[in-house]
Design an enzyme around this catalytic site. Sequence first.
Site, PDB file in Angstrom:
ATOM      1  N   SER A 148      22.501 -34.000 -35.718  1.00 35.20           N
ATOM      2  CA  SER A 148      23.553 -33.790 -36.703  1.00 35.20           C
ATOM      3  C   SER A 148      24.681 -34.814 -36.540  1.00 35.20           C
ATOM      4  O   SER A 148      24.435 -36.014 -36.625  1.00 35.20           O
ATOM      5  CB  SER A 148      24.069 -32.350 -36.601  1.00 35.20           C
ATOM      6  OG  SER A 148      24.865 -32.007 -37.709  1.00 35.20           O
ATOM      7  N   GLU A 242      17.036 -28.530 -45.723  1.00 41.20           N
ATOM      8  CA  GLU A 242      18.432 -28.723 -45.327  1.00 41.20           C
ATOM      9  C   GLU A 242      19.215 -29.627 -46.257  1.00 41.20           C
ATOM     10  O   GLU A 242      18.684 -30.561 -46.856  1.00 41.20           O
ATOM     11  CB  GLU A 242      18.532 -29.195 -43.882  1.00 41.20           C
ATOM     12  CG  GLU A 242      17.880 -30.514 -43.539  1.00 41.20           C
ATOM     13  CD  GLU A 242      18.210 -30.911 -42.103  1.00 41.20           C
ATOM     14  OE1 GLU A 242      19.372 -31.286 -41.858  1.00 41.20           O
ATOM     15  OE2 GLU A 242      17.315 -30.855 -41.247  1.00 41.20           O
TER      16      GLU A 242
END
Length: 298
Positions: A148, A242
Amino acid sequence: MAVSSRQNQNMMNLIRKVHGLVERPDLTKHRQSQDRIGAILGTEKGIAYEETEVDGMSCEWVKVERAHLKRYVILYCHGGGYSTGSMVYARTLTTKLAESTGMDVFCFNYRLAPECKFPAAAEDAMKAWNYLMYLGYGARDVIVAGDSAGGNLALSLTLKLKDEGRMLPRGLALMSPWTDLTKSGKSYQTRSSVDPVLDHEYLDRMIENYAGGMELTNPYISPLFGKLEGLPPVYIQVGDNELLLSDSTQLHKNLVKADVSARIDIYKGMWHVFQMSPLKNAYDAMNKIAEFIFDICR
């Protein structure tokens, strides 16, 4: 055994609930909740967790307690939107990495936003890199990994090293990297209703915390817009459910266009940094990362 769409939906609902319990508007409580999860779910027998300090920055070595390969080291950049996360929370990933590769993993607590905005985290990543060089590792002995925001930081660090004319790491392993803080990718619309972890409100808050008022196309803030030519091999993993899917797929396209050796695996039915979960898919994904690392270290 294949996971049915119903089972997958049930799992995503569970992930959504768990994430809701962890994520709190109060950043201090959010950070504490993450650390508790990391300490409970990430700590394993047969793994040594050795704390150290680098110029006032807390760091941690994660090592398997068996004979293992010490020539190479993994420098790990944790995620958390640049506002949360820590080396303890990252144990849900660094432990798996150490186990799957048999390599030592070095993780560091960079300064967090909004207390410390860009470029504080980037400066701390360089501090961690320089520390490994001080210990005697060569640049080519280091694989930089991250999830991330940590994937963003891994790319940002490598771009900075390149711009300074320094030797680059042997390779990059990125899980659901956050590469585009301008949110220009298609998945920000097409995946907004299915992502069980991220939403626009959360991302906007993290962007404001970290880089509010700054030029978001700055390659050190959004590496997607960087000059990627000359980067070492890159391996990307991302879930197809996502919000940040485009951050990975467009990065892969840009890397290939820049003639960089790049691979991407898109995991059907998976969510943001699914590798943290105690699932077979997570362990299989970690084994794929290990294969990539072994391949580039030959």
